[in-house]
Design an enzyme around this catalytic site. Structure first.
Site, PDB file in Angstrom:
ATOM      1  CB  THR A 283      36.451  14.209  -9.507  1.00 53.42           C
ATOM      2  OG1 THR A 283      36.998  12.915  -9.736  1.00 53.42           O
ATOM      3  CG2 THR A 283      36.056  14.858 -10.806  1.00 53.42           C
TER       4      THR A 283
ATOM      5  CG  HIS B  90      33.340  18.466  -3.442  1.00 51.64           C
ATOM      6  ND1 HIS B  90      34.397  18.414  -2.586  1.00 51.64           N
ATOM      7  CD2 HIS B  90      32.940  17.183  -3.590  1.00 51.64           C
ATOM      8  CE1 HIS B  90      34.614  17.167  -2.213  1.00 51.64           C
ATOM      9  NE2 HIS B  90      33.732  16.396  -2.827  1.00 51.64           N
TER      10      HIS B  90
ATOM     11  CB  CYS C 119      44.268   7.983  -4.860  1.00 51.87           C
ATOM     12  SG  CYS C 119      45.216   9.417  -5.290  1.00 51.87           S
ATOM     13  N   PRO C 120      42.310   8.564  -2.444  1.00 50.49           N
ATOM     14  CG  PRO C 120      42.388   7.150  -0.594  1.00 50.49           C
ATOM     15  CD  PRO C 120      42.534   7.158  -2.076  1.00 50.49           C
TER      16      PRO C 120
ATOM     17  CD  GLU D  14      36.776  21.213  -2.030  1.00 43.48           C
ATOM     18  OE1 GLU D  14      37.138  21.048  -3.199  1.00 43.48           O
ATOM     19  OE2 GLU D  14      36.114  20.385  -1.398  1.00 43.48           O
TER      20      GLU D  14
ATOM     21  NE  ARG E  72      37.872  14.641   0.206  1.00 42.66           N
ATOM     22  CZ  ARG E  72      36.756  14.165  -0.331  1.00 42.66           C
ATOM     23  NH1 ARG E  72      36.477  14.388  -1.607  1.00 42.66           N
ATOM     24  NH2 ARG E  72      35.897  13.478   0.387  1.00 42.66           N
TER      25      ARG E  72
ATOM     26  CG  ASP F  50      45.231   1.479  -6.496  1.00 44.35           C
ATOM     27  OD1 ASP F  50      45.744   1.064  -5.444  1.00 44.35           O
ATOM     28  OD2 ASP F  50      44.082   1.932  -6.557  1.00 44.35           O
TER      29      ASP F  50
ATOM     30  CG  ASP G 195      33.714  18.310  -8.524  1.00 38.53           C
ATOM     31  OD1 ASP G 195      33.012  19.335  -8.687  1.00 38.53           O
ATOM     32  OD2 ASP G 195      33.335  17.320  -7.876  1.00 38.53           O
TER      33      ASP G 195
ATOM     34  CB  ILE H 251      35.506   6.915  -7.985  1.00 41.54           C
ATOM     35  CG1 ILE H 251      34.406   7.066  -6.928  1.00 41.54           C
ATOM     36  CG2 ILE H 251      35.399   8.017  -9.024  1.00 41.54           C
ATOM     37  CD1 ILE H 251      34.528   8.293  -6.049  1.00 41.54           C
TER      38      ILE H 251
HETATM   39  P1  NAI Z   1      38.221   3.723  -2.852  1.00 46.24           P
HETATM   40  O1  NAI Z   1      38.672   3.596  -1.445  1.00 46.24           O
HETATM   41  O2  NAI Z   1      37.253   2.735  -3.422  1.00 46.24           O
HETATM   42  O3  NAI Z   1      39.500   3.725  -3.823  1.00 46.24           O
HETATM   43  C1  NAI Z   1      40.653   4.473  -3.611  1.00 46.24           C
HETATM   44  C2  NAI Z   1      41.802   3.783  -4.335  1.00 46.24           C
HETATM   45  O4  NAI Z   1      42.933   4.631  -4.264  1.00 46.24           O
HETATM   46  C3  NAI Z   1      42.202   2.431  -3.709  1.00 46.24           C
HETATM   47  O5  NAI Z   1      42.255   1.438  -4.716  1.00 46.24           O
HETATM   48  C4  NAI Z   1      43.569   2.710  -3.105  1.00 46.24           C
HETATM   49  O6  NAI Z   1      44.431   1.571  -3.136  1.00 46.24           O
HETATM   50  C5  NAI Z   1      44.079   3.802  -4.022  1.00 46.24           C
HETATM   51  N1  NAI Z   1      45.153   4.621  -3.476  1.00 46.24           N
HETATM   52  C6  NAI Z   1      45.372   4.976  -2.204  1.00 46.24           C
HETATM   53  N2  NAI Z   1      46.466   5.763  -2.129  1.00 46.24           N
HETATM   54  C7  NAI Z   1      46.940   5.884  -3.386  1.00 46.24           C
HETATM   55  C8  NAI Z   1      48.040   6.568  -3.965  1.00 46.24           C
HETATM   56  N3  NAI Z   1      48.886   7.298  -3.224  1.00 46.24           N
HETATM   57  N4  NAI Z   1      48.218   6.495  -5.296  1.00 46.24           N
HETATM   58  C9  NAI Z   1      47.362   5.767  -6.067  1.00 46.24           C
HETATM   59  N5  NAI Z   1      46.318   5.093  -5.582  1.00 46.24           N
HETATM   60  C10 NAI Z   1      46.100   5.165  -4.252  1.00 46.24           C
HETATM   61  O7  NAI Z   1      37.667   5.218  -2.988  1.00 46.24           O
HETATM   62  P2  NAI Z   1      36.616   5.778  -4.037  1.00 46.24           P
HETATM   63  O8  NAI Z   1      35.230   5.533  -3.561  1.00 46.24           O
HETATM   64  O9  NAI Z   1      36.986   5.332  -5.393  1.00 46.24           O
HETATM   65  O10 NAI Z   1      36.866   7.372  -3.887  1.00 46.24           O
HETATM   66  C11 NAI Z   1      38.092   7.949  -4.237  1.00 46.24           C
HETATM   67  C12 NAI Z   1      38.111   9.383  -3.773  1.00 46.24           C
HETATM   68  O11 NAI Z   1      37.178  10.159  -4.525  1.00 46.24           O
HETATM   69  C13 NAI Z   1      37.655   9.600  -2.315  1.00 46.24           C
HETATM   70  O12 NAI Z   1      38.701   9.367  -1.402  1.00 46.24           O
HETATM   71  C14 NAI Z   1      37.246  11.039  -2.325  1.00 46.24           C
HETATM   72  O13 NAI Z   1      38.363  11.819  -2.001  1.00 46.24           O
HETATM   73  C15 NAI Z   1      36.841  11.300  -3.785  1.00 46.24           C
HETATM   74  N6  NAI Z   1      35.405  11.565  -3.939  1.00 46.24           N
HETATM   75  C16 NAI Z   1      35.006  12.710  -4.559  1.00 46.24           C
HETATM   76  C17 NAI Z   1      33.668  13.000  -4.738  1.00 46.24           C
HETATM   77  C18 NAI Z   1      33.196  14.230  -5.441  1.00 46.24           C
HETATM   78  O14 NAI Z   1      32.016  14.589  -5.319  1.00 46.24           O
HETATM   79  N7  NAI Z   1      34.029  14.919  -6.198  1.00 46.24           N
HETATM   80  C19 NAI Z   1      32.642  12.092  -4.219  1.00 46.24           C
HETATM   81  C20 NAI Z   1      33.162  10.871  -3.640  1.00 46.24           C
HETATM   82  C21 NAI Z   1      34.499  10.659  -3.484  1.00 46.24           C
END
Ligand code: NAI
Length: 329
Positions: free
Chosen positions: A231, A294, A204-205, A262, A233, A175, A257, A156
């Site tokens: 957007t 969300h 980030c997660p 929430e 968590r 990152d 978001d 994302i």
């Molecule tokens: P992803 O796993 O592809 O990417 C997460 C990135 O964050 C990775 O590159 C990782 O190295 C990095 N990361 C981990 N800890 C970190 C830190 N402390 N500081 C900086 N970077 C860090 O995950 P994706 O698919 O990009 O999703 C990211 C987050 O978006 C999900 O974990 C979820 O919480 C949120 N999300 C929200 C949605 C919504 O509807 N608002 C829908 C889908 C996901």
């Protein structure tokens, strides 16, 4: 395979029912109620359960599910911070997720929030409906030429980087694992991203180590009049500190978001409730804040992709397979 589906909404049932035609060996029973220790008992006789971002998958619930014979949890979302993975491991439960169903859907929404708070679209929408055509209070800033700071450049975050780049912004990011494909992005330390960005967006997660990564200390490091979007968590942000920051006029705009409180609100209609101690109510009292429910993921394409990957995960589990990035425990 029989799957029990918790917290089912109309749009879930529509997209999963459509996709089920391609998975003749799987049947789904939908429950409107979400998971808790009591409703976990209903899982007896099923091969797996399906949960979502706000499902309670803490230790007690996992243990109850295991007692009912459940060995498979299918998360129909990317994040899994609400799942007690240790408990799942202890009870031999495999947890699947849907890692990248439509990163662009969330990134486009993040940019939508940033633009909306920046250009005060939420205010102008209401004003014009009331025949108030005054422009007072609606001045924004031009994003072109400004610096976007992206925290987390996975699927994302990378999509958000591309959108910001396309709008003519300089893109910097933090990152632990820089994404080499993003050759237009300059990686910086976390503090540098905070200090140099005009727009900060979290991607980030949520994990133990970054809980409340946005707090009084980190907010103070941000540029004055920064635009902040989350957007990812709610737990990444200390909401009380954010509210203090908004009060002290640190932020030009804030788009959320996701937010800490929430769980009780997400996807529910609480129009008749008086939210007495609610942080949402406090956040909504600020003219430069937009809170959404969300919904970053909520596009037709993303829903189709979520159902397809979730059902494929179920099938993979049955066949003793599964993509490593889809298996979280
Ligand atoms: P992803 O796993 O592809 O990417 C997460 C990135 O964050 C990775 O590159 C990782 O190295 C990095 N990361 C981990 N800890 C970190 C830190 N402390 N500081 C900086 N970077 C860090 O995950 P994706 O698919 O990009 O999703 C990211 C987050 O978006 C999900 O974990 C979820 O919480 C949120 N999300 C929200 C949605 C919504 O509807 N608002 C829908 C889908 C996901």
């Amino acid at each position: 395979m029989k799957i029990l589906f918790y917290d089912a909404k109309k749009y879930d049932m529509e997209s999963f029912d459509k996709e089920l035609t391609n998975f003749p060996d799987i049947t789904i029973e939908y429950l409107e109620t979400d998971l808790n220790v009591q409703t976990a008992k209903l899982a007896a006789g099923y091969d797996g359960i399906c949960g979502f971002v706000s499902s309670n998958l803490g230790r007690d619930v996992i243990y109850e599910l295991a007692d009912q014979g459940i060995r498979l949890i299918l998360m129909r979302c990317a994040g899994y911070n609400n799942v007690d993975l240790e408990a799942a491991k202890e009870r031999g439960i495999t947890v699947f997720r849907v890692p990248g169903y439509s990163p662009e859907a969330v990134a486009e929404f993040a940019m939508g929030l940033a633009l909306a708070v920046n250009r005060r679209l939420h205010k102008s929408y209401i004003k014009v409906r009331e025949n108030n055509f005054s422009l007072t209070g609606l001045t924004g800033v031009t994003f072109f030429g400004k610096t976007a700071g992206i925290i987390g450049t996975g699927k994302i975050g990378a999509a958000m980087c591309r959108i910001c780049h396309g709008m003519g912004m300089k893109v910097i990011a933090y990152d632990k694992y820089p994404n080499k494909a993003l050759d237009f992005v300059e990686y910086r330390t976390f503090d540098e991203v905070l200090e140099q960005s005009d727009l900060i967006s979290l991607h980030c997660p949520l994990m133990e180590e970054n809980y409340h990564m946005i707090n009084a200390d980190t907010i103070q490091k941000m540029k004055d009049h920064v635009i902040f979007v989350n957007t990812s968590r709610g737990g990444l942000v200390n909401t009380e500190d954010l509210i203090q920051g908004i009060r002290s006029k640190k932020f030009f705009g804030v788009g959320l978001d996701v937010y800490e409180e929430e769980t009780g609100n997400v996807f529910e209609n609480r129009e008749e409730d008086i939210l007495e101690h609610s942080v949402v109510a406090r956040l909504l009292s600020f003219p430069n804040v937009i809170v959404t429910s969300h919904q970053g993921f909520l596009t037709e394409e993303a829903l189709a992709s979520i159902s397809k990957i979730t059902l494929q995960n179920a099938l993979d589990y049955q066949n003793g397979e599964g993509k490593p990035e889809n298996i979280v425990s």
